[in-house]
Design a protein around this motif. Structure first.
Motif, mmCIF file in Angstrom:
data_model
loop_
_atom_site.group_PDB
_atom_site.id
_atom_site.type_symbol
_atom_site.label_atom_id
_atom_site.label_comp_id
_atom_site.label_asym_id
_atom_site.label_seq_id
_atom_site.Cartn_x
_atom_site.Cartn_y
_atom_site.Cartn_z
ATOM 1 N N ARG A 20 1.199 -1.277 -0.415
ATOM 2 C CA ARG A 20 0.265 0.203 -0.080
ATOM 3 C C ARG A 20 0.796 0.988 0.017
ATOM 4 O O ARG A 20 0.673 2.698 -1.026
ATOM 5 N N VAL A 21 1.915 0.923 1.076
ATOM 6 C CA VAL A 21 2.717 2.534 1.166
ATOM 7 C C VAL A 21 3.436 2.743 -0.292
ATOM 8 O O VAL A 21 3.580 3.752 -0.605
ATOM 9 N N ARG A 40 7.561 8.229 2.659
ATOM 10 C CA ARG A 40 7.072 7.288 2.355
ATOM 11 C C ARG A 40 8.667 6.550 1.871
ATOM 12 O O ARG A 40 8.587 4.941 2.415
ATOM 13 N N MET A 302 1.618 6.513 9.070
ATOM 14 C CA MET A 302 0.704 5.656 8.023
ATOM 15 C C MET A 302 -0.296 6.921 8.208
ATOM 16 O O MET A 302 -0.838 7.212 6.669
ATOM 17 N N LEU A 519 -4.279 2.349 2.918
ATOM 18 C CA LEU A 519 -2.935 2.518 4.428
ATOM 19 C C LEU A 519 -4.007 2.546 5.427
ATOM 20 O O LEU A 519 -3.278 1.415 6.299
#
Length: 530
Positions: A20-21, A40, A302, A519
């Motif tokens: 997801r990142v 990130r 996050m 996320l």
């Protein structure tokens, strides 16, 4: 605290979170975007280079990354701990170009592959044979050395300078530190208050990483005073419990000799590191603390990253909305102009007044389509100007290609208008074939009259009457209706095409709202699994 038992559920949750990142896109130059991009990259580095590999292989050697400012003596320190020169130390800065990882020969297999730091190419040649350690163009390298002077289960990594003048070195240094089980931060008596190392110390505190500091090259006459001041700074920063090691300034510190400090100078640091790998409880505490700190830090980082994604999407929608609103506004204005007969101006008006005595049907069609093309170009130019004016005031639009004038737009618009003319002429030809009149109506004249009736407004009221005389009222009405449909479709297609071209650079950014929710969802799954 995380128990390093390689639980599949935890690894799966972290892997999903990592994906997801990686899917996050932060292309717009918004306030906070650089920090979000750095977050990130740090997250990917920690997940790829440290956390996931560590949980998959809890028995792998403990990796201590030695980081610090330019000239702090990192390479000399690593050489001295190992007992021989494995990393280049000298007066030239930046000294450390290619990072060097040193491990016991029995642990070599843990680092010969891509278990950790997978983006770095492994190098096996002796350092002196690598053009002074400079990596090949386009490749980031990691040199792996074996040294029996290190205890089994311990690896040292000499990282590039965290304040290097070379941007790639600074970024690589940060990436390597994120891969550490233990952060060894080295500073000197003259630079222990510098901002850069303190940024990393605060980051280590934020992640609750296993951290030790080395105050290097301290002159004998001020060792007590400098140590006291450094300890006070650490305590003030909430790092008073961090183990500290002080190494006095020695002739070997300059790096001009063998590059090795006396064993007594590094013995306390060596003993601390050896205890971490030889005592199971100490090892578990070091590894568990760092892993737990990284996972705990995700709770704050996050949502921050998700907020940055939301900001990017909101800015993209805002910029797209500007284009949509500008083109819709010009579409409404263009419709009003067409209804008012704005096309019948200049040469088109002259041709209409002289038709059919002084102007042919072809000349009238040429003039009408030319005037229509100019009117559409003005509408597109006005929409683009409105977009540019709005985007100039929006930092998010900086550098987007759609904000610049398009020199090819006029040609595209002219082609579209001429295409409508051909379609109208074909339609007139079809209708004339079915008209039983003598003499047979001329298709081009019929097309010219339809165009004048559609584009001339009140100024061309007689066009409809002339058309009805030639092909009949019913046929004339049907032909006008169909011609109007073709005109509306052509204008709509032209404006939609130009609007899509202006929006295309925004579409190409691939910014969507889904990553924000993904996320948060991935973080929620991770917290449940823990």
């Amino acid at each position: 605290m995380v128990t390093l038992d390689a639980r599949p559920q935890l690894i799966n949750a972290l892997t999903a979170l990592r994906d997801r990142v990686a899917a996050v896109r932060l292309p717009l130059p918004l306030a906070g975007a650089p920090r979000a991009r750095q977050t990130r990259e740090e997250l990917l580095a920690q997940l790829d280079d440290y956390l996931v590999p560590r949980l998959k292989d809890p028995g792998a050697p403990l990796l201590a990354v030695v980081g610090g400012s330019t000239g702090a003596g990192k390479s000399t320190l690593v050489n001295s701990l190992v007992g021989r020169r494995v990393s280049e130390a000298g007066v030239l800065r930046p000294t450390t170009r290619t990072p060097v990882l040193v491990c016991h020969p029995d642990d070599h297999h843990w680092f010969s592959g891509t278990r950790v730091l997978p983006r770095l190419t492994r190098v096996w040649l002796p350092h002196q044979e690598e053009n002074e350690g400079a990596p090949a163009a386009g490749r980031a390298e990691l040199r792996v050395e074996k040294a029996s002077g290190l205890p089994r289960g311990l690896a040292l990594l000499d990282a590039p300078d965290i304040d290097s003048l070379v941007v790639e070195n600074r970024l690589l240094a940060a990436e390597l530190i994120c891969a550490a089980d233990v952060w060894v931060m080295v500073t000197t008596a003259s630079r222990y208050a510098d901002a850069v190392p303190w940024h990393l110390l605060r980051t280590a505190k934020e992640y609750d990483a296993t951290l030790i500091t080395v105050l290097d090259r301290v002159p004998h006459q001020v060792v007590d005073e400098v140590s006291r001041q450094y300890a006070a700074l650490l305590t003030k920063a909430g790092l008073g419990d961090v183990p500290r090691f002080t190494i006095p300034e020695l002739p070997e510190s300059a790096g001009g000799g063998s590059g090795l400090l006396p064993g007594t100078a590094v013995a306390p640091l060596y003993a601390w590191l050896a205890h971490r790998v030889e005592d199971p409880a100490a090892r578990q505490q070091a590894l568990g603390r760092t892993a737990t700190g990284v996972i705990d830090s995700l709770r704050a980082r996050m949502p921050e990253l998700a907020a940055a994604v939301a900001g990017q999407y909101a800015a993209t929608v805002r910029l797209m909305g500007t284009v949509e609103e500008a083109y819709e506004r010009e579409r409404v204005r263009l419709d009003k102009q067409l209804a008012a007969g704005a096309v019948l101006a200049g040469d088109a008006r002259t041709r209409w007044r002289g038709f059919p005595r002084d102007s042919t049907a072809g000349e009238l069609l040429d003039a009408l389509t030319g005037s229509l093309s100019a009117l559409v170009q003005c509408a597109v130019a006005a929409a683009d100007e409105r977009v540019r004016d709005t985007w100039r005031r929006d930092p998010a639009a900086a550098g987007i290609a759609a904000a610049r004038p398009d020199p090819e737009a006029a040609e595209r618009l002219g082609i579209a208008v001429r295409r409508w003319r051909r379609e109208l002429e074909e339609l007139a030809d079809e209708e004339v074939r079915d008209v039983d009149r003598t003499p047979a109506p001329d298709p081009e004249t019929v097309a010219a009259l339809v165009a004048a009736a559609l584009l001339g407004g009140r100024r061309a009221r007689s066009a409809g009457e002339r058309l009805a005389e030639r092909i009949g009222a019913r046929t004339a009405l049907r032909l006008r209706d169909r011609g109007a449909e073709l005109l509306g479709a052509a204008i709509g297609s032209v404006l939609d095409g130009e609007r899509r071209r202006r929006i295309a650079p925004l579409d190409a950014l691939d910014v969507s709202p889904e990553p924000q929710a993904e996320l948060i969802a991935a973080l929620s799954v991770l917290q449940k699994v823990r």
